[in-house]
Design a protein around this motif. Structure first.
Motif, mmCIF file in Angstrom:
data_model
loop_
_atom_site.group_PDB
_atom_site.id
_atom_site.type_symbol
_atom_site.label_atom_id
_atom_site.label_comp_id
_atom_site.label_asym_id
_atom_site.label_seq_id
_atom_site.Cartn_x
_atom_site.Cartn_y
_atom_site.Cartn_z
ATOM 1 N N ASP A 34 -13.254 -2.331 -8.478
ATOM 2 C CA ASP A 34 -13.526 -0.919 -8.722
ATOM 3 C C ASP A 34 -12.914 -0.415 -10.018
ATOM 4 O O ASP A 34 -13.028 0.752 -10.327
ATOM 5 C CB ASP A 34 -13.052 -0.064 -7.547
ATOM 6 N N GLY A 35 -12.254 -1.280 -10.787
ATOM 7 C CA GLY A 35 -11.728 -0.896 -12.081
ATOM 8 C C GLY A 35 -10.428 -0.130 -12.014
ATOM 9 O O GLY A 35 -9.964 0.386 -13.015
ATOM 10 N N ALA A 36 -9.782 -0.056 -10.850
ATOM 11 C CA ALA A 36 -8.570 0.738 -10.718
ATOM 12 C C ALA A 36 -7.466 0.241 -11.639
ATOM 13 O O ALA A 36 -6.803 1.031 -12.300
ATOM 14 C CB ALA A 36 -8.094 0.733 -9.268
ATOM 15 N N ALA A 37 -7.242 -1.067 -11.719
ATOM 16 C CA ALA A 37 -6.155 -1.577 -12.553
ATOM 17 C C ALA A 37 -6.456 -1.381 -14.027
ATOM 18 O O ALA A 37 -5.565 -1.104 -14.809
ATOM 19 C CB ALA A 37 -5.894 -3.048 -12.254
ATOM 20 N N GLY A 40 -5.299 1.812 -15.246
ATOM 21 C CA GLY A 40 -3.876 2.043 -15.128
ATOM 22 C C GLY A 40 -3.461 2.573 -13.771
ATOM 23 O O GLY A 40 -2.350 3.041 -13.600
ATOM 24 N N LEU A 41 -4.327 2.507 -12.788
ATOM 25 C CA LEU A 41 -4.045 3.012 -11.444
ATOM 26 C C LEU A 41 -3.219 1.989 -10.686
ATOM 27 O O LEU A 41 -3.542 0.809 -10.673
ATOM 28 C CB LEU A 41 -5.355 3.277 -10.708
ATOM 29 N N THR A 42 -2.140 2.424 -10.072
ATOM 30 C CA THR A 42 -1.334 1.538 -9.248
ATOM 31 C C THR A 42 -1.478 1.943 -7.795
ATOM 32 O O THR A 42 -1.731 3.101 -7.471
ATOM 33 C CB THR A 42 0.155 1.600 -9.653
ATOM 34 N N ALA A 43 -1.304 0.974 -6.925
ATOM 35 C CA ALA A 43 -1.463 1.220 -5.497
ATOM 36 C C ALA A 43 -0.247 1.941 -4.943
ATOM 37 O O ALA A 43 0.890 1.592 -5.249
ATOM 38 C CB ALA A 43 -1.672 -0.103 -4.768
ATOM 39 N N ASP A 44 -0.476 2.966 -4.123
ATOM 40 C CA ASP A 44 0.592 3.672 -3.430
ATOM 41 C C ASP A 44 0.969 2.956 -2.134
ATOM 42 O O ASP A 44 2.073 3.123 -1.633
ATOM 43 C CB ASP A 44 0.161 5.105 -3.100
ATOM 44 N N GLU A 45 0.022 2.190 -1.602
ATOM 45 C CA GLU A 45 0.233 1.499 -0.331
ATOM 46 C C GLU A 45 -0.303 0.082 -0.433
ATOM 47 O O GLU A 45 -1.044 -0.252 -1.353
ATOM 48 C CB GLU A 45 -0.484 2.238 0.803
ATOM 49 N N GLU A 46 0.089 -0.750 0.538
ATOM 50 C CA GLU A 46 -0.420 -2.112 0.611
ATOM 51 C C GLU A 46 -0.825 -2.404 2.041
ATOM 52 O O GLU A 46 -0.134 -2.020 2.983
ATOM 53 C CB GLU A 46 0.640 -3.113 0.149
ATOM 54 N N LEU A 47 -1.971 -3.058 2.194
ATOM 55 C CA LEU A 47 -2.460 -3.458 3.501
ATOM 56 C C LEU A 47 -2.699 -4.956 3.467
ATOM 57 O O LEU A 47 -3.434 -5.443 2.603
ATOM 58 C CB LEU A 47 -3.769 -2.728 3.848
ATOM 59 N N ILE A 48 -2.066 -5.681 4.382
ATOM 60 C CA ILE A 48 -2.254 -7.125 4.478
ATOM 61 C C ILE A 48 -3.157 -7.404 5.666
ATOM 62 O O ILE A 48 -2.889 -6.952 6.786
ATOM 63 C CB ILE A 48 -0.912 -7.856 4.630
#
Length: 130
Positions: A34-37, A40-48
């Motif tokens: 989706d082009g987030a990185a 310059g967008l960083t993830a606020d959360e992580e889902l494994i």
């Protein structure tokens, strides 16, 4: 004759250099569809999300609408992947993580993206965006 050979050699070299200088992204964000990185967008959360033979580790996964999340896929046994078309999410052993921003609330079906055997058709879970 020598001039012709030199010209062909020069053209061949240019073609090789052009092929090597493609537009692929080799910075480690290639699996971010989706082009987030790139923005310059960083993830606020992580889902494994973990997969074993014919099942995911949970029946439901919850995400927050508009919150960037890094989805990490872990293949515990067998050969599996995950696919959620509505979220533009497809992960497997090769591309095992992706940052997404769920923009639409709802319940989406997550299925196994790789034909994994006799239990493949029953391998699914829900992704709920609230």
């Amino acid at each position: 004759m020598i001039r012709r050979f030199a010209m062909l050699l020069s053209i061949g070299s240019l073609l090789i250099l052009a092929a090597c200088g493609g537009t692929g992204n080799n910075t480690g964000t290639a699996n971010n569809k989706d082009g987030a990185a790139e923005a310059g967008l960083t993830a606020d959360e992580e889902l494994i999300i973990s997969a074993t033979n014919y099942s995911f580790d949970q029946k439901e996964y919850h995400l927050k609408k508009g919150v960037p999340v890094n989805i990490v896929f872990k293949n515990e046994s067998g050969n599996h992947g995950i696919l959620v078309p509505e979220l533009n999410l497809r992960l497997d052993g090769k591309d095992s993580s992706q940052v997404i921003v769920p923009e639409e609330a709802g319940t989406f079906e997550m299925t196994c993206a790789i034909m994994c055997g006799s239990g493949h058709s029953g391998m699914s879970a829900k992704v709920i965006v609230e």
